[in-house]
Structure formats: C-alpha cells, structure tokens
Write a protein that holds these residues in place. Structure first.
Motif, PDB file in Angstrom:
ATOM      1  N   ASP A  33       0.802  -1.227   0.000  1.00 20.68           N
ATOM      2  CA  ASP A  33       0.000   0.000   0.000  1.00 20.68           C
ATOM      3  C   ASP A  33       0.834   1.275   0.000  1.00 20.68           C
ATOM      4  N   LEU A  34       1.979   1.239   0.663  1.00 22.66           N
ATOM      5  CA  LEU A  34       2.752   2.473   0.816  1.00 22.66           C
ATOM      6  C   LEU A  34       3.870   2.652  -0.203  1.00 22.66           C
ATOM      7  N   GLU A  39       7.422   6.245  -2.982  1.00 21.82           N
ATOM      8  CA  GLU A  39       8.192   6.568  -4.186  1.00 21.82           C
ATOM      9  C   GLU A  39       7.934   8.013  -4.599  1.00 21.82           C
ATOM     10  N   ARG A  40       6.716   8.466  -4.436  1.00 16.82           N
ATOM     11  CA  ARG A  40       6.360   9.836  -4.803  1.00 16.82           C
ATOM     12  C   ARG A  40       6.831  10.850  -3.752  1.00 16.82           C
ATOM     13  N   TYR A  41       6.780  10.445  -2.494  1.00 20.33           N
ATOM     14  CA  TYR A  41       7.159  11.321  -1.381  1.00 20.33           C
ATOM     15  C   TYR A  41       8.245  10.637  -0.546  1.00 20.33           C
ATOM     16  N   PRO A  42       9.492  10.656  -1.017  1.00 15.93           N
ATOM     17  CA  PRO A  42      10.562   9.916  -0.324  1.00 15.93           C
ATOM     18  C   PRO A  42      10.891  10.425   1.075  1.00 15.93           C
ATOM     19  N   GLU A  43      10.373  11.584   1.440  1.00 23.07           N
ATOM     20  CA  GLU A  43      10.647  12.106   2.784  1.00 23.07           C
ATOM     21  C   GLU A  43       9.765  11.452   3.844  1.00 23.07           C
ATOM     22  N   ILE A  44       8.811  10.627   3.436  1.00 21.79           N
ATOM     23  CA  ILE A  44       7.930   9.940   4.376  1.00 21.79           C
ATOM     24  C   ILE A  44       8.645   8.711   4.936  1.00 21.79           C
TER      25      ILE A  44
END
Length: 69
Positions: A33-34, A39-44
């Motif tokens: 799911d994540l 991949e779009r928000y690598p800071e997460i």
C-alpha cells in the motif's frame, strides 16, 4: 466489535502466538500500500514496533527482511 485498541489486542496476540503472523501481514500490507506513496514522497518514513517474541525468532526476521526487499 468496532475499533480495538492496541493495548487490548496486542497482549492477546502475544499470548496466543498470533503476533508474528499479524506482524508479517502488516508488513506485507504496508509494503504493497505504501510503496507508491513513498516513491512519490521519499521524505515519508514508516516505523513498525516489533514484539520481542518476533525479534527472537530468526525465521520471522528472515521473512520480514524478504518482504521488505
């Protein structure tokens, strides 16, 4: 039964030996799911708490490592 708090279900899962399968399922779901989101928000970052029982079982650790690869 609605929402069950972690302080209620985790001790039961540990006592019945279900904590490892539940944790493996959780890691699999998070991975599926994540992955697109991360991949779009690598800071997460995501943190998972592992039960001591899980950390002492080498097979469980290998399975989790395989899922995360």
């Amino acid at each position: 039964y609605g929402i069950v708090r972690p302080d209620v279900f985790i001790p039961i899962a540990e006592e019945t030996g279900l904590i490892c399968p539940i944790t493996q399922w959780l890691v699999e779901r998070l991975s599926k799911d994540l992955t697109p989101i991360m991949e779009r928000y690598p800071e997460i970052y995501v943190a998972i708490n592992f039960a001591p029982m899980m950390l002492s079982e080498e097979e469980s650790l290998h399975q989790i490592a395989g899922i995360l690869k």
